[in-house]
Design an enzyme around this catalytic site. Structure first.
Site, PDB file in Angstrom:
ATOM      1  N   HIS A  19      93.567  65.236  10.580  1.00 23.39           N
ATOM      2  CA  HIS A  19      92.677  64.720   9.532  1.00 23.39           C
ATOM      3  C   HIS A  19      93.222  63.388   8.991  1.00 23.39           C
ATOM      4  O   HIS A  19      92.478  62.432   8.799  1.00 23.39           O
ATOM      5  CB  HIS A  19      92.567  65.709   8.356  1.00 23.39           C
ATOM      6  CG  HIS A  19      91.854  66.986   8.699  1.00 23.39           C
ATOM      7  ND1 HIS A  19      92.374  68.225   8.431  1.00 23.39           N
ATOM      8  CD2 HIS A  19      90.640  67.204   9.271  1.00 23.39           C
ATOM      9  CE1 HIS A  19      91.514  69.160   8.820  1.00 23.39           C
ATOM     10  NE2 HIS A  19      90.467  68.565   9.336  1.00 23.39           N
ATOM     11  N   LYS A  43      82.561  81.259   2.114  1.00 20.60           N
ATOM     12  CA  LYS A  43      83.802  81.300   2.895  1.00 20.60           C
ATOM     13  C   LYS A  43      84.943  81.789   2.026  1.00 20.60           C
ATOM     14  O   LYS A  43      84.908  81.676   0.807  1.00 20.60           O
ATOM     15  CB  LYS A  43      84.118  79.905   3.451  1.00 20.60           C
ATOM     16  CG  LYS A  43      83.449  79.653   4.779  1.00 20.60           C
ATOM     17  CD  LYS A  43      84.181  78.558   5.513  1.00 20.60           C
ATOM     18  CE  LYS A  43      83.627  78.351   6.907  1.00 20.60           C
ATOM     19  NZ  LYS A  43      84.287  77.240   7.585  1.00 20.60           N
ATOM     20  N   ARG A  92      87.749  65.698  18.911  1.00 23.98           N
ATOM     21  CA  ARG A  92      89.056  65.808  19.560  1.00 23.98           C
ATOM     22  C   ARG A  92      88.928  65.970  21.058  1.00 23.98           C
ATOM     23  O   ARG A  92      89.700  65.422  21.831  1.00 23.98           O
ATOM     24  CB  ARG A  92      89.829  67.026  19.010  1.00 23.98           C
ATOM     25  CG  ARG A  92      90.207  66.912  17.560  1.00 23.98           C
ATOM     26  CD  ARG A  92      90.512  68.254  16.980  1.00 23.98           C
ATOM     27  NE  ARG A  92      89.322  69.096  17.005  1.00 23.98           N
ATOM     28  CZ  ARG A  92      89.213  70.277  16.414  1.00 23.98           C
ATOM     29  NH1 ARG A  92      90.239  70.779  15.767  1.00 23.98           N
ATOM     30  NH2 ARG A  92      88.092  70.964  16.472  1.00 23.98           N
ATOM     31  N   SER A 130      92.678  73.212  11.776  1.00 21.13           N
ATOM     32  CA  SER A 130      93.128  73.943  10.587  1.00 21.13           C
ATOM     33  C   SER A 130      93.287  75.422  10.910  1.00 21.13           C
ATOM     34  O   SER A 130      94.215  76.089  10.454  1.00 21.13           O
ATOM     35  CB  SER A 130      92.134  73.773   9.446  1.00 21.13           C
ATOM     36  OG  SER A 130      92.039  72.434   9.070  1.00 21.13           O
TER      37      SER A 130
HETATM   38  O1  PNS Z   1      85.667  70.765   8.850  1.00 22.70           O
HETATM   39  P1  PNS Z   1      84.428  71.514   9.202  1.00 22.70           P
HETATM   40  O2  PNS Z   1      84.488  72.894   8.653  1.00 22.70           O
HETATM   41  O3  PNS Z   1      84.128  71.465  10.681  1.00 22.70           O
HETATM   42  O4  PNS Z   1      83.209  70.769   8.446  1.00 22.70           O
HETATM   43  C1  PNS Z   1      81.891  71.188   8.607  1.00 22.70           C
HETATM   44  C2  PNS Z   1      80.977  70.492   7.594  1.00 22.70           C
HETATM   45  C3  PNS Z   1      81.485  70.703   6.177  1.00 22.70           C
HETATM   46  C4  PNS Z   1      80.925  69.023   7.891  1.00 22.70           C
HETATM   47  C5  PNS Z   1      79.548  71.102   7.761  1.00 22.70           C
HETATM   48  O5  PNS Z   1      79.627  72.489   7.709  1.00 22.70           O
HETATM   49  C6  PNS Z   1      78.595  70.616   6.701  1.00 22.70           C
HETATM   50  O6  PNS Z   1      78.161  69.479   6.711  1.00 22.70           O
HETATM   51  N1  PNS Z   1      78.254  71.500   5.759  1.00 22.70           N
HETATM   52  C7  PNS Z   1      77.422  71.184   4.609  1.00 22.70           C
HETATM   53  C8  PNS Z   1      76.044  71.839   4.738  1.00 22.70           C
HETATM   54  C9  PNS Z   1      75.172  71.015   5.647  1.00 22.70           C
HETATM   55  O7  PNS Z   1      74.932  69.844   5.435  1.00 22.70           O
HETATM   56  N2  PNS Z   1      74.673  71.687   6.702  1.00 22.70           N
HETATM   57  C10 PNS Z   1      73.835  71.064   7.709  1.00 22.70           C
HETATM   58  C11 PNS Z   1      74.688  70.388   8.744  1.00 22.70           C
HETATM   59  S1  PNS Z   1      73.697  69.877  10.044  1.00 22.70           S
END
Ligand code: PNS
Length: 201
Positions: A19, A43, A92, A130
């Site tokens: 990150h 979560k 990645r 993570s």
């Molecule tokens: O680090 P992560 O857990 O892979 O991040 C995922 C994240 C937070 C980017 C994704 O879950 C997200 O954008 N969540 C917010 C809700 C949202 O916008 N959902 C639609 C995504 S298409």
């Protein structure tokens, strides 16, 4: 001249060297970068929102154009609220691509004016996540090269608390019974008894 602001959304549970690598790269191409931690009540994170925020703030203290924030709801709505023009995400390996593509296209459908920009972290972090960091820490492996020192310290503290909690939970009779067990079973029983709480994800 137009200034470009980007949002780097994620769970960051915990933030890793991968990150940090991406934040550094993003800070070089965007005028402003907001690292936005998702507040997701469904979560069960290992680190609270406040802990993740504090770790990210310390890790990024040296970057003048990087700030840390938290959000809930849709990433695109948050990005609009803070007047960002782009969403930054890391890729990645090819295995990340499908999910990231889906998410980027859905975000574009929701908010066509917002661009998703993908960046690759350094190769040495291509295996890092993570989830794996949590697992390695929970099972007592070395995490020092995977996360910044302050995160490693916090992880060690969490694991100590989890182990103490589980040890304290054991009843005297369980211990006595375990003492009488054949060595193979005893080992797995010890592992079960000292294992920190199970996490989803
Ligand atoms: O680090 P992560 O857990 O892979 O991040 C995922 C994240 C937070 C980017 C994704 O879950 C997200 O954008 N969540 C917010 C809700 C949202 O916008 N959902 C639609 C995504 S298409």
């Amino acid at each position: 001249m137009k200034r470009i602001k980007a949002v780097y959304p994620g769970s960051f549970d915990p933030p890793t060297n991968g990150h940090l690598d991406l934040i550094e790269r993003g800070s070089k191409i965007f005028d402003e970068l907001v690292v936005a931690i998702l507040r997701n009540p469904e979560k069960d994170p290992l680190f609270s929102l406040a802990e993740r925020r504090q770790m990210l703030e310390s890790m990024t203290a040296g970057f003048e154009n990087v700030s840390i924030d938290t959000f809930h709801g849709l990433t695109v709505d948050y990005a609009l609220r803070v007047e960002a023009q782009a969403i930054l995400r890391g890729i990645r390996a090819i295995s990340d691509y499908e999910y990231e593509l889906q998410m980027a296209l859905m975000n574009r459908k929701l908010q066509p004016g917002l661009e998703t920009v993908f960046m690759m972290p350094a190769e040495k972090y291509s295996y890092l996540s993570s989830r794996l960091v949590r697992e390695v820490a929970e099972l007592g492996g070395a995490i020092d090269c995977l996360v910044p020192e302050l995160v490693a310290q916090k992880l060690r503290e969490k694991m100590d608390v989890a182990h103490k909690f589980n040890d304290g939970d054991r009843r005297e009779s369980d211990l006595k019974a375990a003492e009488r067990m054949p060595s193979e079973r005893l080992t797995s029983e010890r592992k079960r008894n000292t294992k920190p709480r199970k996490r989803k994800s």
